[in-house]
Design a protein around this motif. Structure first.
Motif, PDB file in Angstrom:
ATOM      1  N   GLY A  63     -24.367  -8.890  -8.531  1.00 57.39           N
ATOM      2  CA  GLY A  63     -23.600  -8.097  -7.908  1.00 57.39           C
ATOM      3  C   GLY A  63     -23.163  -8.234  -6.586  1.00 57.39           C
ATOM      4  O   GLY A  63     -22.013  -8.519  -6.097  1.00 57.39           O
ATOM      5  N   GLN A  64     -24.214  -8.405  -5.416  1.00 57.43           N
ATOM      6  CA  GLN A  64     -23.901  -8.647  -4.425  1.00 57.43           C
ATOM      7  C   GLN A  64     -23.194 -10.011  -4.171  1.00 57.43           C
ATOM      8  O   GLN A  64     -22.203 -10.248  -3.226  1.00 57.43           O
ATOM      9  CB  GLN A  64     -25.316  -8.592  -3.561  1.00 57.43           C
ATOM     10  N   GLU A  65     -23.729 -10.980  -4.631  1.00 55.35           N
ATOM     11  CA  GLU A  65     -23.053 -12.378  -4.554  1.00 55.35           C
ATOM     12  C   GLU A  65     -21.564 -12.294  -4.842  1.00 55.35           C
ATOM     13  O   GLU A  65     -20.719 -12.950  -4.713  1.00 55.35           O
ATOM     14  CB  GLU A  65     -23.841 -13.589  -5.428  1.00 55.35           C
ATOM     15  N   SER A  66     -21.374 -11.502  -6.247  1.00 55.98           N
ATOM     16  CA  SER A  66     -20.062 -11.579  -6.828  1.00 55.98           C
ATOM     17  C   SER A  66     -19.040 -10.768  -5.773  1.00 55.98           C
ATOM     18  O   SER A  66     -17.877 -11.099  -5.528  1.00 55.98           O
ATOM     19  CB  SER A  66     -19.950 -10.762  -8.124  1.00 55.98           C
ATOM     20  N   GLU A  67     -19.458  -9.947  -5.108  1.00 56.22           N
ATOM     21  CA  GLU A  67     -18.821  -8.935  -4.147  1.00 56.22           C
ATOM     22  C   GLU A  67     -18.431 -10.007  -3.024  1.00 56.22           C
ATOM     23  O   GLU A  67     -17.269 -10.082  -2.351  1.00 56.22           O
ATOM     24  CB  GLU A  67     -19.436  -7.938  -3.490  1.00 56.22           C
ATOM     25  N   MET A  68     -19.439 -11.102  -2.505  1.00 59.37           N
ATOM     26  CA  MET A  68     -19.261 -11.934  -1.533  1.00 59.37           C
ATOM     27  C   MET A  68     -18.184 -13.040  -2.038  1.00 59.37           C
ATOM     28  O   MET A  68     -17.166 -13.103  -1.040  1.00 59.37           O
ATOM     29  CB  MET A  68     -20.755 -12.725  -1.164  1.00 59.37           C
ATOM     30  N   LEU A  69     -18.147 -13.135  -3.046  1.00 59.67           N
ATOM     31  CA  LEU A  69     -17.116 -14.406  -3.633  1.00 59.67           C
ATOM     32  C   LEU A  69     -15.609 -13.486  -3.811  1.00 59.67           C
ATOM     33  O   LEU A  69     -14.780 -14.367  -3.633  1.00 59.67           O
ATOM     34  CB  LEU A  69     -17.557 -14.855  -5.095  1.00 59.67           C
ATOM     35  N   ILE A  70     -15.669 -12.522  -4.241  1.00 55.38           N
ATOM     36  CA  ILE A  70     -14.380 -11.858  -4.266  1.00 55.38           C
ATOM     37  C   ILE A  70     -13.790 -11.710  -2.879  1.00 55.38           C
ATOM     38  O   ILE A  70     -12.638 -11.987  -2.680  1.00 55.38           O
ATOM     39  CB  ILE A  70     -14.660 -10.327  -4.816  1.00 55.38           C
ATOM     40  N   GLU A  71     -14.800 -11.260  -1.802  1.00 52.65           N
ATOM     41  CA  GLU A  71     -14.289 -11.390  -0.531  1.00 52.65           C
ATOM     42  C   GLU A  71     -13.702 -12.738   0.004  1.00 52.65           C
ATOM     43  O   GLU A  71     -12.889 -12.865   0.481  1.00 52.65           O
ATOM     44  CB  GLU A  71     -15.214 -10.663   0.425  1.00 52.65           C
ATOM     45  N   THR A  72     -14.363 -13.751  -0.497  1.00 49.91           N
ATOM     46  CA  THR A  72     -14.077 -15.271  -0.139  1.00 49.91           C
ATOM     47  C   THR A  72     -12.747 -15.321  -0.728  1.00 49.91           C
ATOM     48  O   THR A  72     -11.620 -16.083  -0.154  1.00 49.91           O
ATOM     49  CB  THR A  72     -14.947 -16.085  -0.584  1.00 49.91           C
ATOM     50  N   ILE A  73     -12.309 -15.015  -2.005  1.00 51.06           N
ATOM     51  CA  ILE A  73     -11.201 -15.129  -2.604  1.00 51.06           C
ATOM     52  C   ILE A  73     -10.049 -14.504  -1.601  1.00 51.06           C
ATOM     53  O   ILE A  73      -9.000 -14.891  -1.333  1.00 51.06           O
ATOM     54  CB  ILE A  73     -11.001 -14.819  -4.017  1.00 51.06           C
ATOM     55  N   TYR A  74     -10.130 -13.063  -1.876  1.00 53.61           N
ATOM     56  CA  TYR A  74      -9.041 -12.347  -0.836  1.00 53.61           C
ATOM     57  C   TYR A  74      -8.837 -12.650   0.331  1.00 53.61           C
ATOM     58  O   TYR A  74      -7.772 -12.587   0.866  1.00 53.61           O
ATOM     59  CB  TYR A  74      -9.563 -10.824  -1.000  1.00 53.61           C
ATOM     60  N   SER A  75      -9.989 -13.151   1.168  1.00 55.14           N
ATOM     61  CA  SER A  75      -9.830 -13.396   2.568  1.00 55.14           C
ATOM     62  C   SER A  75      -8.984 -14.931   2.925  1.00 55.14           C
ATOM     63  O   SER A  75      -8.215 -15.209   3.907  1.00 55.14           O
ATOM     64  CB  SER A  75     -11.232 -13.618   3.335  1.00 55.14           C
ATOM     65  N   GLY A  76      -9.291 -15.871   1.901  1.00 57.66           N
ATOM     66  CA  GLY A  76      -8.681 -17.163   2.082  1.00 57.66           C
ATOM     67  C   GLY A  76      -7.478 -17.431   1.240  1.00 57.66           C
ATOM     68  O   GLY A  76      -6.729 -18.381   1.355  1.00 57.66           O
TER      69      GLY A  76
END
Length: 186
Positions: A63-76
């Motif tokens: 869960g937590q790592e997935s959220e970080m990766l989703i944030e990486t996608i949306y921010s970049g």
């Protein structure tokens, strides 16, 4: 005197028509490059959507790592358009590569995720979009080749710069490999 004016008029007319014809031909070649860049953008967008679907699937496992990766996608993530540069494309591909690598690590930690039928289908879709992106990149490079060849050859080279055309760069980035490490038979 009249025959000299006629000859000069014919020469000026021929130069005008040749310049117009050349400008139109260069515009067509340039638009082919813009169209190919847009197709690269479409394929990258589809790959981002696939990554988002993969990350949604991994939430239940990491869960937590997935959220970080989703944030990486949306921010970049940014849209690649006809006017985008190759640097823009490379940045987007870098984000995709980073996220795919981290998804692969998560899937290695959770064998049940790799065995999930939906995961396998989404990875297959990601691989399909990668092949389409590779094809779009080839079309882009072919279009760049045609324009660059045209503007380097005499007599077009004499006026290409004056008409606003210059050599374009090729894409050189190797495709991000999607590796499906599942022995699941569908």
């Amino acid at each position: 005197m009249l025959s000299t004016l006629i000859v000069i008029g014919v020469i000026i007319g021929a130069i005008f028509f040749w310049t117009t014809y050349t400008q139109r031909r260069l515009v067509v070649l340039d638009e082919n490059i813009n169209s190919a860049m847009s197709q690269i953008g479409v394929q990258l967008s589809c790959r981002f959507n696939t990554l988002t679907a993969l990350l949604d699937l991994t939430k239940g496992y990491a869960g937590q790592e997935s959220e970080m990766l989703i944030e990486t996608i949306y921010s970049g993530r940014s849209d690649i358009t006809a006017k985008s540069t190759l640097g823009d494309v490379l940045r987007q591909e870098g984000i995709i590569g980073e996220v795919l690598g981290r998804i692969t690590k998560v899937s290695e930690q959770y064998p049940e995720l790799k065995a999930n039928e939906k995961y396998v289908k989404i990875m297959d879709a990601a691989e399909t979009y990668e092949h389409m992106l590779r094809t779009s990149r080839l079309i882009y490079n072919d279009s760049v080749n045609k324009l660059n060849r045209e503007i380097r050859m005499i007599p077009v080279s004499l006026i290409a710069g004056m008409l606003g055309f210059s050599a374009k760069k090729y894409t050189e980035k190797q495709s991000v490999k999607v590796k499906l490490e599942s022995n699941i038979a569908l």
